[in-house]
Design a protein around this motif. Structure first.
Motif, PDB file in Angstrom:
ATOM      1  N   LYS A  57     -14.640 -20.729  54.996  1.00 20.82           N
ATOM      2  CA  LYS A  57     -15.656 -22.088  54.705  1.00 20.82           C
ATOM      3  C   LYS A  57     -14.584 -22.710  56.110  1.00 20.82           C
ATOM      4  N   GLY A  58     -13.401 -21.826  56.507  1.00 27.09           N
ATOM      5  CA  GLY A  58     -13.008 -23.805  57.295  1.00 27.09           C
ATOM      6  C   GLY A  58     -11.777 -24.343  57.431  1.00 27.09           C
ATOM      7  N   ILE A  59     -11.940 -24.291  55.685  1.00 27.29           N
ATOM      8  CA  ILE A  59     -11.320 -25.199  55.280  1.00 27.29           C
ATOM      9  C   ILE A  59     -10.063 -25.152  54.696  1.00 27.29           C
ATOM     10  N   MET A  60      -9.101 -25.998  54.079  1.00 25.40           N
ATOM     11  CA  MET A  60      -7.367 -26.057  54.044  1.00 25.40           C
ATOM     12  C   MET A  60      -7.742 -27.111  52.876  1.00 25.40           C
ATOM     13  N   MET A  61      -6.325 -26.899  51.879  1.00 25.27           N
ATOM     14  CA  MET A  61      -6.298 -28.055  50.919  1.00 25.27           C
ATOM     15  C   MET A  61      -4.155 -27.895  50.667  1.00 25.27           C
ATOM     16  N   LEU A  62      -3.914 -28.891  50.635  1.00 25.73           N
ATOM     17  CA  LEU A  62      -2.933 -28.855  50.847  1.00 25.73           C
ATOM     18  C   LEU A  62      -2.188 -28.537  49.235  1.00 25.73           C
ATOM     19  N   ILE A  63      -0.567 -28.647  49.273  1.00 25.92           N
ATOM     20  CA  ILE A  63      -0.036 -28.006  47.596  1.00 25.92           C
ATOM     21  C   ILE A  63      -0.642 -29.323  47.539  1.00 25.92           C
ATOM     22  N   SER A  64       0.108 -30.896  47.103  1.00 25.66           N
ATOM     23  CA  SER A  64      -0.908 -32.243  46.853  1.00 25.66           C
ATOM     24  C   SER A  64      -1.767 -32.017  46.419  1.00 25.66           C
ATOM     25  N   ASP A  65      -2.849 -31.365  46.880  1.00 22.26           N
ATOM     26  CA  ASP A  65      -4.909 -31.818  46.781  1.00 22.26           C
ATOM     27  C   ASP A  65      -5.022 -30.964  45.342  1.00 22.26           C
ATOM     28  N   LEU A  66      -3.743 -28.840  46.022  1.00 21.33           N
ATOM     29  CA  LEU A  66      -4.176 -28.403  44.738  1.00 21.33           C
ATOM     30  C   LEU A  66      -4.061 -28.686  43.350  1.00 21.33           C
ATOM     31  N   ALA A  67      -2.972 -29.709  43.125  1.00 15.10           N
ATOM     32  CA  ALA A  67      -2.062 -30.549  42.027  1.00 15.10           C
ATOM     33  C   ALA A  67      -2.989 -30.683  41.066  1.00 15.10           C
ATOM     34  N   LEU A  68      -3.698 -31.230  41.640  1.00 16.56           N
ATOM     35  CA  LEU A  68      -4.893 -32.460  41.615  1.00 16.56           C
ATOM     36  C   LEU A  68      -5.506 -31.498  40.043  1.00 16.56           C
ATOM     37  N   LEU A  69      -5.286 -30.050  40.323  1.00 21.22           N
ATOM     38  CA  LEU A  69      -6.515 -29.652  38.910  1.00 21.22           C
ATOM     39  C   LEU A  69      -5.189 -29.331  38.145  1.00 21.22           C
ATOM     40  N   GLU A  70      -4.274 -30.681  37.931  1.00 25.68           N
ATOM     41  CA  GLU A  70      -3.277 -30.026  36.489  1.00 25.68           C
ATOM     42  C   GLU A  70      -3.708 -31.039  36.298  1.00 25.68           C
ATOM     43  N   ALA A  71      -3.415 -31.156  34.895  1.00 24.84           N
ATOM     44  CA  ALA A  71      -3.493 -32.258  33.808  1.00 24.84           C
ATOM     45  C   ALA A  71      -2.127 -33.589  34.343  1.00 24.84           C
ATOM     46  N   PRO A  72      -3.027 -33.863  34.292  1.00 25.26           N
ATOM     47  CA  PRO A  72      -3.605 -34.823  33.665  1.00 25.26           C
ATOM     48  C   PRO A  72      -5.025 -35.188  34.689  1.00 25.26           C
ATOM     49  N   TYR A  73      -4.668 -34.979  35.711  1.00 23.99           N
ATOM     50  CA  TYR A  73      -5.983 -35.255  36.790  1.00 23.99           C
ATOM     51  C   TYR A  73      -6.636 -34.516  36.921  1.00 23.99           C
ATOM     52  N   LYS A  74      -7.034 -33.167  36.330  1.00 17.64           N
ATOM     53  CA  LYS A  74      -8.004 -32.798  36.940  1.00 17.64           C
ATOM     54  C   LYS A  74      -9.394 -33.123  36.191  1.00 17.64           C
ATOM     55  N   GLN A  75      -9.555 -33.807  35.785  1.00 19.58           N
ATOM     56  CA  GLN A  75     -10.586 -34.673  34.945  1.00 19.58           C
ATOM     57  C   GLN A  75     -11.503 -35.461  35.744  1.00 19.58           C
ATOM     58  N   TYR A  76     -10.299 -36.275  36.606  1.00 17.93           N
ATOM     59  CA  TYR A  76     -10.709 -36.865  37.637  1.00 17.93           C
ATOM     60  C   TYR A  76     -12.070 -35.760  38.671  1.00 17.93           C
ATOM     61  N   VAL A  77     -11.438 -34.842  39.103  1.00 15.72           N
ATOM     62  CA  VAL A  77     -11.478 -33.879  40.609  1.00 15.72           C
ATOM     63  C   VAL A  77     -13.062 -32.999  39.759  1.00 15.72           C
ATOM     64  N   GLU A  78     -12.551 -32.858  37.608  1.00 18.48           N
ATOM     65  CA  GLU A  78     -13.912 -32.484  37.559  1.00 18.48           C
ATOM     66  C   GLU A  78     -15.451 -33.348  37.732  1.00 18.48           C
ATOM     67  N   LYS A  79     -14.639 -34.822  37.147  1.00 21.75           N
ATOM     68  CA  LYS A  79     -15.746 -35.702  36.610  1.00 21.75           C
ATOM     69  C   LYS A  79     -16.253 -36.069  38.274  1.00 21.75           C
ATOM     70  N   TYR A  80     -15.805 -36.819  39.400  1.00 20.06           N
ATOM     71  CA  TYR A  80     -16.514 -36.383  41.084  1.00 20.06           C
ATOM     72  C   TYR A  80     -16.627 -35.450  42.077  1.00 20.06           C
ATOM     73  N   ALA A  81     -16.825 -34.433  40.912  1.00 17.99           N
ATOM     74  CA  ALA A  81     -17.120 -32.844  41.470  1.00 17.99           C
ATOM     75  C   ALA A  81     -18.520 -33.007  40.806  1.00 17.99           C
ATOM     76  N   ALA A  82     -19.043 -33.237  39.804  1.00 14.43           N
ATOM     77  CA  ALA A  82     -20.035 -33.829  38.685  1.00 14.43           C
ATOM     78  C   ALA A  82     -21.550 -34.777  39.374  1.00 14.43           C
ATOM     79  N   ASP A  83     -20.177 -36.482  40.124  1.00 12.86           N
ATOM     80  CA  ASP A  83     -20.997 -36.966  39.985  1.00 12.86           C
ATOM     81  C   ASP A  83     -20.838 -37.981  41.506  1.00 12.86           C
ATOM     82  N   GLN A  84     -21.261 -38.242  42.534  1.00 14.61           N
ATOM     83  CA  GLN A  84     -21.076 -38.326  43.408  1.00 14.61           C
ATOM     84  C   GLN A  84     -20.646 -39.739  43.629  1.00 14.61           C
TER      85      GLN A  84
END
Length: 110
Positions: A57-84
């Motif tokens: 895809k030619g895209i990247m993520m930083l360590i700080s981005d992927l840290a959002l996949l951990e609790a308690p932040y993952k709920q927001y990643v899932e929410k925003y991925a499902a509902d723009q």
């Protein structure tokens, strides 16, 4: 990671390299969708900084981005991925708060 849905890193400015989204000029929820559904491989930039890239895809993520996949932040990643619209609504509220912080009576002039 608030502004990461748009734009790109430039190795000469930040030491990191590449966009977070396939269309870095489009403001949408693809950052969150990709974070959940895309495989990234760790790499080191030419400046010596660690980051993660999906070469297909030619895209990247930083360590700080992927840290959002951990609790308690993952709920927001899932929410925003499902509902723009939920992402847009929450982003607007946060952006407005940042812009008005310390300013009084700004709302009447907007």
């Amino acid at each position: 990671s608030g502004a990461h849905p748009v734009g790109s890193c430039h190795v000469d400015r930040s030491g990191f390299d590449g966009p977070w989204a396939e269309d870095p000029l489009k403001f949408d929820n693809s950052y969150f969708v990709d974070m959940l559904n895309t495989k990234y491989v760790k790499e080191t930039t030419s400046a010596g900084n660690p980051q993660f890239r999906n070469k297909d895809k030619g895209i990247m993520m930083l360590i700080s981005d992927l840290a959002l996949l951990e609790a308690p932040y993952k709920q927001y990643v899932e929410k925003y991925a499902a509902d723009q619209d939920a992402f847009f609504e929450d982003f607007t509220a946060a952006w407005t708060k940042l812009q008005e912080l310390g300013c009084s009576d700004l709302r009447e002039t907007l």
